[in-house]
Design a protein around this motif. Structure first.
Motif, short mmCIF file in Angstrom:
data_model
loop_
_atom_site.label_atom_id
_atom_site.label_comp_id
_atom_site.label_asym_id
_atom_site.label_seq_id
_atom_site.Cartn_x
_atom_site.Cartn_y
_atom_site.Cartn_z
N THR A 1 -0.63 3.24 -3.32
CA THR A 1 0.25 3.23 -2.15
C THR A 1 1.70 3.42 -2.58
OG1 THR A 1 0.67 0.86 -2.21
CG2 THR A 1 -1.28 1.59 -0.95
N ARG B 1 -2.03 -1.20 6.83
CA ARG B 1 -2.86 -0.04 6.48
C ARG B 1 -2.04 1.09 5.85
NH1 ARG B 1 -7.80 0.51 7.06
NH2 ARG B 1 -7.80 2.55 8.00
N GLU C 1 3.00 0.34 -4.20
CA GLU C 1 2.54 0.21 -5.58
C GLU C 1 3.33 1.12 -6.51
OE1 GLU C 1 -2.09 -1.03 -4.55
OE2 GLU C 1 -1.55 1.09 -4.69
N ARG D 1 -6.37 5.22 3.83
CA ARG D 1 -5.48 4.08 4.03
C ARG D 1 -6.07 2.85 3.36
NH1 ARG D 1 -1.15 4.78 7.12
NH2 ARG D 1 -1.07 6.65 8.37
N ARG D 2 -5.20 2.05 2.77
CA ARG D 2 -5.62 0.81 2.12
C ARG D 2 -6.02 -0.19 3.20
NH1 ARG D 2 -6.22 1.05 -2.79
NH2 ARG D 2 -4.14 1.19 -3.60
N ASP D 3 -7.07 -0.92 2.98
CA ASP D 3 -7.56 -1.89 3.96
C ASP D 3 -6.81 -3.22 3.78
OD1 ASP D 3 -9.05 -2.82 6.06
OD2 ASP D 3 -10.83 -3.27 4.85
N THR D 4 -5.50 -3.14 3.99
CA THR D 4 -4.62 -4.31 3.91
C THR D 4 -3.69 -4.28 5.11
OG1 THR D 4 -2.98 -3.09 2.58
CG2 THR D 4 -4.65 -4.35 1.36
N PRO D 5 -2.96 -5.37 5.37
CA PRO D 5 -2.04 -5.37 6.51
C PRO D 5 -1.08 -4.17 6.47
CG PRO D 5 -2.24 -7.57 5.63
CD PRO D 5 -2.97 -6.67 4.69
#
Length: 177
Positions: free
Chosen positions: A107, A144, A110, A138-142
């Motif tokens: 991301t 996204r 990152e 998309r990363r599966d985190t808040p």
């Protein structure tokens, strides 16, 4: 039973040569295979074409999972006087691209964490415009956030077949001992 290699005919070689020549992009091996008669393997055709063009002004090279014509490495510097140089990457863009290549999928946050500095949208836009990176989901985190990865264009730009041809990170570290 032994596996017999069937050599391509001159007509088959001419067909694949024309395909590679006519393509503005790297020609995937699967596209070459699709044009070949039964029993003839793409890797054999490429090997014969590489041998045919070895030492010539243009050479057949395997890059980014496919095949392309490229100017012979020893001639490229002499041609730069007449042919426009490809757009160079800024140091920040090169650093960002390196981080993406070695840490993908990654991301923006990152990337910024690894760099230790913020990343401008302009840098990502430049890499996107040159088709060196692409969104990979998309990363599966808040929030996204978008995750980024390299493209076949990245491989072609650097003249490599696959990411595993990149130098190992450990080999890039300076030994100060």
């Amino acid at each position: 039973m032994t596996d017999v290699t069937i050599l391509p005919t001159d007509d088959t070689l001419r067909l694949i040569e024309a395909l590679v020549f006519a393509s503005a992009e790297v020609v995937p091996m699967k596209d070459i295979s699709a044009l070949l008669p039964e029993g003839i393997h793409a890797d054999v055709v490429v090997k014969v074409l590489k041998a045919r063009y070895a030492g010539r002004g243009v050479e057949v090279v395997e890059v980014a999972g496919g095949v392309a014509f490229r100017t012979a490495l020893d001639l490229a510097p002499r041609l730069r006087k007449l042919i426009a140089k490809p757009r160079r990457l800024t140091p920040v863009a090169m650093e960002t691209l390196s981080i993406i290549a070695y840490h993908q999928p990654v991301t923006r946050a990152e990337i910024e964490h690894i760099r230790g500095a913020s990343l401008s949208q302009q840098t990502l836009d430049q890499l996107l415009e040159l088709e060196l990176i692409t969104p990979k989901g998309r990363r599966d985190t808040p929030g996204r956030p978008t995750i980024w990865g390299t493209t076949a264009g990245f491989l072609s730009y650097f003249g490599i077949k696959a990411l595993d041809e990149l130098p190992r990170r450990d080999d890039l570290l300076i030994d100060r001992g």
